[in-house]
Design a protein around this motif. Structure first.
Motif, PDB file in Angstrom:
ATOM      1  N   ALA A 177       1.007  -1.521   0.179  1.00  0.00           N
ATOM      2  CA  ALA A 177      -0.305  -0.186   0.147  1.00  0.00           C
ATOM      3  C   ALA A 177       1.100   1.383  -0.229  1.00  0.00           C
ATOM      4  O   ALA A 177       0.693   2.599  -0.663  1.00  0.00           O
ATOM      5  N   LYS A 178       2.297   0.901   0.436  1.00  0.00           N
ATOM      6  CA  LYS A 178       2.885   2.205   0.911  1.00  0.00           C
ATOM      7  C   LYS A 178       3.699   2.559  -0.569  1.00  0.00           C
ATOM      8  O   LYS A 178       3.641   3.733  -1.157  1.00  0.00           O
ATOM      9  N   TYR A 179       4.662   1.882  -1.090  1.00  0.00           N
ATOM     10  CA  TYR A 179       5.306   1.508  -2.631  1.00  0.00           C
ATOM     11  C   TYR A 179       4.489   1.318  -3.820  1.00  0.00           C
ATOM     12  O   TYR A 179       4.684   2.049  -4.843  1.00  0.00           O
ATOM     13  N   VAL A 180       3.794   0.842  -3.464  1.00  0.00           N
ATOM     14  CA  VAL A 180       2.925   0.635  -5.306  1.00  0.00           C
ATOM     15  C   VAL A 180       1.578   1.043  -4.910  1.00  0.00           C
ATOM     16  O   VAL A 180       0.819   1.832  -4.067  1.00  0.00           O
ATOM     17  N   ASP A 181       0.700   1.445  -5.866  1.00  0.00           N
ATOM     18  CA  ASP A 181      -0.617   2.679  -6.289  1.00  0.00           C
ATOM     19  C   ASP A 181      -1.090   1.316  -5.859  1.00  0.00           C
ATOM     20  O   ASP A 181      -2.362   0.721  -6.329  1.00  0.00           O
ATOM     21  N   LEU A 182      -1.075   0.785  -4.350  1.00  0.00           N
ATOM     22  CA  LEU A 182      -2.610   0.145  -3.763  1.00  0.00           C
ATOM     23  C   LEU A 182      -3.677   1.048  -3.482  1.00  0.00           C
ATOM     24  O   LEU A 182      -4.439   1.149  -3.264  1.00  0.00           O
ATOM     25  N   SER A 183      -2.706   2.302  -2.513  1.00  0.00           N
ATOM     26  CA  SER A 183      -2.972   3.232  -1.400  1.00  0.00           C
ATOM     27  C   SER A 183      -4.098   2.628  -0.909  1.00  0.00           C
ATOM     28  O   SER A 183      -3.428   0.800  -0.297  1.00  0.00           O
ATOM     29  N   ILE A 184      -5.276   2.873  -0.272  1.00  0.00           N
ATOM     30  CA  ILE A 184      -5.908   3.284   0.791  1.00  0.00           C
ATOM     31  C   ILE A 184      -5.894   1.216   1.005  1.00  0.00           C
ATOM     32  O   ILE A 184      -6.137   0.817   2.358  1.00  0.00           O
ATOM     33  N   LYS A 185      -6.548   0.347   0.003  1.00  0.00           N
ATOM     34  CA  LYS A 185      -6.633  -0.413  -0.814  1.00  0.00           C
ATOM     35  C   LYS A 185      -5.576  -1.608   0.476  1.00  0.00           C
ATOM     36  O   LYS A 185      -7.034  -2.972   1.356  1.00  0.00           O
ATOM     37  N   GLY A 186      -4.579  -1.218   0.378  1.00  0.00           N
ATOM     38  CA  GLY A 186      -4.077  -2.604   1.268  1.00  0.00           C
ATOM     39  C   GLY A 186      -4.719  -2.505   2.228  1.00  0.00           C
ATOM     40  O   GLY A 186      -4.484  -3.488   2.963  1.00  0.00           O
ATOM     41  N   GLN A 187      -4.544  -1.305   3.077  1.00  0.00           N
ATOM     42  CA  GLN A 187      -4.711  -1.063   4.336  1.00  0.00           C
ATOM     43  C   GLN A 187      -6.318  -1.839   4.916  1.00  0.00           C
ATOM     44  O   GLN A 187      -6.232  -2.647   5.541  1.00  0.00           O
TER      45      GLN A 187
END
Lengths: 501, 681, 101
Positions: C50-60
């Motif tokens: 979520a931090k490094y790739v363009d996954l943003s809030i979804k990962g969290q």
């Protein structure tokens, strides 16, 4: 509804009533059966008075009498088509008479009477149907309808080896039926109705050679079909060497069933040949007649010789039937008036005579519980009336003049002699052998010293006299004055001879 | 006239029907019904007979017929044919039959089946009378068989005796063998001519429709019927056995009437016999005549002697007919019927007396055995006197009827032999004369042993009594009828009946056979006939007297010892005594052979034919069992095999399933690693 | 700045420890703990991505879901373990082989 249909199906109505009756009510069962056989007899006798002696029948529908048509399975060209002519009518009448008599001969059947009488009535329907049917499919259906009750009647109410005998009878006749079925289908697919152009089971259409397909005009095919039909019918006659079911079936069957078996069923074989094989394939009939004469001769002599060696009274009578049916074959094979009319007259007269013989054996079997010819002796002293009636039966079987058997046999001889001299003369030796075995039997059973075992044997009773006396009277009556029966037959049979090339 | 003949025949039939159904309930068991019927028949026959005599027309014939069976192309006509021969025959039958009916009242008294006996007698009379008057072979054949039946019933009348029922059966079957030939001949005739009527047959033969070999064959085959019925060699065996029947029956059927039916048939067919057939017939007759008389010489049973004598005399008649002496043959039939019936009735009278004597003394011996008799002439005077008259007639002594007819036969055969070119035919008269010596001899032997000499059994002799009137009156009537005068009228010459009514009225019918060109068969010139006749007469008287003298010498004056003579004759005696072993030969060959053949065929039927059927069934059953096994083992086996294999795999794979989740996870991880490695590499 | 690789390597190590615990531990509670480790290593990955790739809030968000799921899973699993213990007086998983074969 026509008279012929009534005659055919009244026994079935009787059967249904019998089945609805309670099992315990024996007398009701018997009398209903008697009524269900008596009404057809009365109707048949009435039809006799209405019979037109000048109409030939055989292959011409307009000269058949009491004709009935009804739709049945039109998709396959199957009709309910009944009618009578001089060939079938005497047989129908005889069937109704013998069935009526046999109800009384079955009076003391001692187990499952309800089933017995029901099956018996079904059997009568089958028999009359066979003689009345003019549609081959209908004929076949009645033929099989008759087979099944017979199987049970022998297999359940018969003697100790009844199951063996019943199965033998059933398989034998079934084998014949299969051949007949094949021949029937072959004919069906090669015959067209002249009006509709579809295939038809109508026998009269089959008899018209112009309705046959080209395939059916091939000689070999005609031979094959003829032989298939012939074997099918020959088993019923029964013709040597297909006869061995007969002694077994007769010995095991109860008295009344033996009477029906010998009196009616055997005639169906020869009737079938005359009704179906001859008019449909007349050319083959003419070219194979010598073989039939030879088989007739073998039947006459072989049956007589073997009958003489029998120790069992009923078996003796059974073989005598084989011998007498030989006369029918011989007479049929020659296509002369005297021969063929003699043959059909022999069918009729043998029906009455052999019925008497089996009833006679039944009477003594009911009393002594065995049928060993050697085990009797001197019964004439204790049972004079029985001896008298039995003598009439035995002398009729022997072909004594003044009895119907003689008229038939002499006509067959007169008819056959100009055509097959040697065969006829060899066959005539049969009359000596017949005299020998009949008289020898008569002597061993009725003459001589009384066997002390039978000191108190009861005389024949009124019911038994009632079963035998009408037949005895008929035998003598038609022996002296055979005209009533001959008149019935002669137009049809003379016409049949003309069809044969 | 025809109606009268029909009534004569039908009266006894009516009596038979009444007797069979009501006989036992009628007073006197209804014997008067039968007697009434036959005596009325006799009266009517007498009427016909007197008419015939007054008409005195040798060519008289009257026929009437109707269609019995009409099948279009095939007809059987039946009808009545009355001529002098049939009227005379009616007369003979009704006379003898009436007397026998009356005689039986005493003879059969007390028999448990008395009414049945009269019923059978009536049925027989009907059949015999019917046989006489039919105008066609078909009707004759029918009646022919019916008389056979009556003979069967009457021979076997005392059927509880095995010997009687055996004899009855033998008679019927032997006759049937003859009838087979009759039937065969009948078929030839009807095939060639298309009719059974005698007149049609005569026309057909005359116009050549039936000729040559077939005609001869037809003649001989029809004659076969006569061989059976008239007990000619080789079918003579039944007649002596037939003596098991009651004696009146023997008199009526087996001496006077039924056995004469064969002769009557030959006479009726006389017009269609070719020369070959006639010679055959003649030799059969001649041989039978001598053969049977040789046997008669040694028999000890009174009825058996008479039985063989009958066979021999029938042979005479047949021989005469075959030699063309129609009138002589038929003449002998008539005279023989009278005195032979008388002889039997006389023997019956003796047997009756013996039977009573034995019954009284409670002796169980054969009442027919002449060795137990002797000297009866004082005890039974009427029986003796009548018996003697019959014997003289049978032996051929002048002044008695037998002389006339026998002489005519011998003269006829002699003339026939003279007229034929082949000298071998002299055998016929030689046989005839030889038989005549023997006849005279054995008849007088019988008379001497029965009625003369010392009683052989004193005890029986004391108890012998003359028979009652109903027996002696018929005897006397028949004795009177054995006197020559009844046959020679209007002539009264005891040595020749040439001018009598009989010879005049019973002229031989014209032969229809082309060979004889319309003559009454063999053409014998007037001269030959006359000279042979005179010669035959002289020889026959000498011959008869020498036979009688020999009998007296041996049995009365005892000039020769019987025992020694028997010894001397040796083989011949044994052959004669045992009837030439004919019965034994038949028993060993025909009867035994037939039974063996039957058993063989029965075995064949059971074992082979039925065996084949059962074999088919067996094969089918076993095939089905086999295919059942195949089904079980192979088809079903394959299915099971697949199941087994699957199961085996399953069993192996089950091991993998440890139930330890950790194992599974480990496997999953290893799998994932492997997949990843594969993907990466 | 800690690079993505570091997170991934730590996550992989935790995953492997968890896996080893699941496969090797005989104690059922130990296995549960291994499962927790595996789940958390995955969570670490999600958050890192979520931090490094363009996954943003979804990962969290997914990580939070996993935590909730793990809590629920632990509750159920512990209940099962407790029941097993009650019947068999042991929580040794090698003896629990009702499903064998």
């Amino acid at each position: 509804m026509g008279f012929l249909t009534l005659i055919t199906f009244i026994p079935v109505v009787g059967m249904i009533i019998v089945l609805l009756l309670p099992k315990k009510n024996l007398n009701a069962i018997r009398w209903v059966s008697a009524a269900a056989t008596f009404i057809p007899f009365v109707l048949a006798s009435y039809l006799w008075t209405q019979f037109n002696y000048n109409l030939g029948g055989i292959n011409n529908e307009s000269t058949f009498q009491f004709v009935e048509h009804a739709r049945w399975i039109p998709a396959f060209g199957i009709e309910y088509f009944m009618g009578a002519d001089g060939l079938s009518f005497p047989m129908i009448w005889l069937t109704t008479l013998l069935s009526f008599i046999c109800i009384f001969a079955s009076w003391n059947i001692d187990k499952a009477q309800k089933g017995y009488f029901a099956l018996f009535l079904l059997l009568e329907t089958g028999m009359i149907g066979v003689f009345g049917a003019l549609d081959f499919f209908l004929f076949y259906v009645f033929w099989e309808v008759m087979l099944l009750p017979m199987y049970f009647l022998i297999g359940i109410w018969g003697g100790p080896r009844r199951e063996y005998a019943a199965i033998k009878f059933f398989l034998y006749t079934l084998f014949g039926s299969v051949l007949m079925l094949l021949a029937m289908l072959a004919l069906y697919f090669n015959t067209t109705d002249p009006v509709t152009g579809a295939h038809t089971f109508n026998m009269l259409h089959m008899m018209d050679q112009s309705n046959h397909s080209d395939w059916l005009k091939i000689l070999d095919v005609r031979y094959l079909i003829y032989i298939a039909l012939f074997i099918g019918f020959a088993i019923k006659i029964p013709m040597f060497p297909f006869h061995t079911w007969l002694p077994d079936a007769h010995v095991e069957a109860p008295t009344a069933i033996s009477v029906i078996l010998a009196g009616i069923l055997l005639k169906m074989g020869t009737y079938g040949i005359l009704r179906i094989s001859y008019p449909i394939l007349p050319d083959i009939a003419a070219s194979t007649s010598w073989y039939m004469a030879v088989f007739g001769m073998i039947n006459i002599l072989y049956g007589a010789f073997v009958a003489m060696a029998q120790k069992d009274f009923k078996k003796m009578v059974a073989y005598s039937s084989i011998s007498h049916m030989g006369f029918v074959l011989l007479g049929m094979s020659v296509f002369t008036s005297a021969g063929i009319i003699g043959a059909v007259f022999q069918m009729f007269s043998h029906g009455t005579i052999t019925a008497m013989l089996f009833l006679m054996v039944g009477v003594i079997y009911d009393r002594a519980h065995h049928r060993d010819i050697e085990g009797f002796g001197g019964l004439g002293l204790k049972m004079p009336v029985y001896t008298g009636i039995s003598s009439v039966a035995l002398f009729a079987a022997l072909g004594l003049p003044g009895m119907s058997g003689f008229v038939a046999e002499i006509m067959v001889f007169i008819g056959a002699f100009p055509v097959y001299r040697t065969i006829t003369i060899i066959s005539a030796i049969g009359i000596i052998i017949t005299a020998a075995y009949i008289l020898w039997t008569l002597q061993r059973v009725f003459l001589g010293k009384l066997n002390p075992k039978y000191e108190n044997i009861p005389e024949i009773n009124g019911r038994e006299i009632f079963t035998m006396a009408p037949l005895a009277v008929m035998t003598i009556l038609f022996g002296i004055w055979p005209i009533p029966i001959l008149n019935l037959m002669k137009t049809s049979l003379n016409y049949l001879i003309q069809i044969i090339p | 006239m025809v109606e009268i003949a029909v009534i004569i025949a039908l009266l006894p039939l009516l009596a038979f029907v009444i007797q069979i159904f009501f006989g036992k309930r009628l007073p006197r068991q209804g014997d008067w019904v039968s007697i009434g019927a036959i005596v009325s028949g006799f009266g009517l026959s007498l009427y016909l007979f007197i008419q015939m005599l007054t008409r005195y027309d040798p060519g008289f014939v009257i026929t009437e017929s109707f269609t019995w069976i009409d099948l279009g192309s095939f007809k059987i006509n039946l009808g009545i044919y009355l001529d002098n021969v049939s009227i005379t025959m009616l007369m003979v039958v009704t006379i003898v039959s009436s007397l026998v009916h009356i005689y039986s009242m005493a003879y059969m008294e007390g028999d448990p089946r008395y009414s049945r006996f009269y019923a059978y007698l009536s049925l027989f009379s009907f059949s015999m009378l019917g046989l006489i008057i039919w105008d066609n072979l078909f009707g004759i054949y029918m009646m022919w068989e019916l008389v056979g039946l009556c003979s069967y019933l009457l021979i076997g009348f005392w059927f509880e005796k095995d010997s009687a029922s055996n004899a009855a059966k033998k008679a019927f079957i032997t006759n049937r063998i003859g009838d087979f030939g009759f039937l065969f001949g009948l078929l030839i005739v009807v095939t060639a001519i298309g009719s059974f009527t005698l007149t049609d047959i005569a026309e057909g033969v005359a116009s050549g429709k039936l000729s040559g070999g077939w005609l001869t064959a037809a003649g001989i085959l029809l004659f076969c019927g006569a061989i059976g019925k008239s007990a000619q060699f080789p079918l003579h065996v039944w007649l002596p056995d037939a003596m098991e029947g009651p004696t009146p029956v023997s008199a009526l059927i087996h001496a006077a009437t039924m056995v004469a039916a064969g002769v009557y048939l030959v006479a009726r067919l006389f017009f269609m016999l070719s020369l070959d057939a006639m010679i055959f017939i003649s030799y059969i007759g001649a041989f039978t005549a001598i053969f049977a008389s040789i046997i008669a010489v040694t028999q000890n049973d009174i009825k058996r002697v008479l039985a063989y004598s009958t066979v021999s005399q029938l042979g005479y008649m047949i021989m005469a007919l075959g030699a063309g002496s129609f009138t002589a043959g038929f003449f002998h039939l008539v005279t023989h019927a009278m005195f032979k019936a008388g002889l039997f009735l006389g023997s019956g009278s003796v047997i009756h007396a013996m039977h009573h004597a034995m019954h009284k003394l409670d002796v169980h011996d054969d009442p027919n055995d002449i060795r137990l008799m002797g000297g009866f002439k004082d005890k039974m005077p009427t029986t003796y006197r009548t018996f003697l008259i019959y014997t003289l007639a049978l032996s051929g002594i002048p002044f008695f009827s037998g002389f006339l007819s026998k002489d005519a036969i011998l003269g006829g055969t002699l003339a026939f032999a003279v007229s034929q070119s082949n000298p071998i035919h002299y055998l016929l008269p030689v046989f005839g004369f030889a038989a005549a010596i023997l006849t005279a001899f054995y008849m007088f032997r019988l008379v001497i042993l029965t009625f003369h000499g010392e009683p052989q059994r004193k005890d029986l002799y004391e108890n012998i009594h003359e028979s009652p009137k109903t027996i002696t009156i018929p005897l006397s009537i028949l004795a009177v009828l054995s006197i020559f005068i009844f046959y020679t009228l209007p002539g009264i010459n005891p040595f020749s009946a040439a001018h009598g009514w009989f010879e005049h009225l019973m002229a031989a019918p014209a032969s229809a056979v082309a060979q004889f060109s319309g003559h009454p068969v063999v053409d014998i010139s007037e001269h030959t006939a006359h000279s042979s006749h005179t010669l035959a007469m002289i020889i026959s008287i000498i011959v008869a007297l020498s036979g009688i003298l020999t009998a007296f010498a041996i049995y009365y004056w005892k000039k020769m010892d019987v025992e020694a003579l028997t010894e001397k004759m040796g083989v011949l005696y044994r052959l004669s005594y045992n009837k030439f072993y004919v019965d034994e030969i038949y028993e060993a060959t025909v009867v035994r052979g037939l039974l063996m053949w039957n058993n063989l065929l029965s075995w064949f039927d059971n074992a082979i034919i039925d065996g084949l059927v059962n074999l088919t069934a067996w094969i089918t059953r076993h095939t089905s069992a086999l295919s059942g096994k195949f089904d079980n083992a192979v088809i079903d086996g394959m299915v099971n095999e697949i199941a087994d294999i699957t199961q085996g795999f399953g069993r192996q794979l089950r091991r993998v399933q440890t139930g330890q989740i950790q194992t599974y996870i480990f496997a999953a991880v290893v799998g994932a690693v492997v997949i990843i490695l594969v993907r990466l590499v | 700045m800690i690079s993505l690789q570091t997170y991934l390597i730590i996550s992989a190590l935790v995953f492997i420890f968890g896996l080893i615990a699941v496969v090797n531990k005989k104690n059922a509670v130990g296995i549960l703990m291994g499962v927790e480790l595996i789940l958390n290593s995955v969570n670490l990955n999600f958050i890192a991505f979520a931090k490094y790739v363009d996954l943003s809030i979804k990962g969290q968000i997914i990580a939070i879901f996993v935590i909730i799921l793990a809590a629920a899973e632990a509750a159920v699993a512990l209940a099962i373990v407790l029941n097993i213990y009650r019947y068999r007086s042991t929580i040794d998983v090698t003896t629990v082989d009702l499903m064998k074969n």
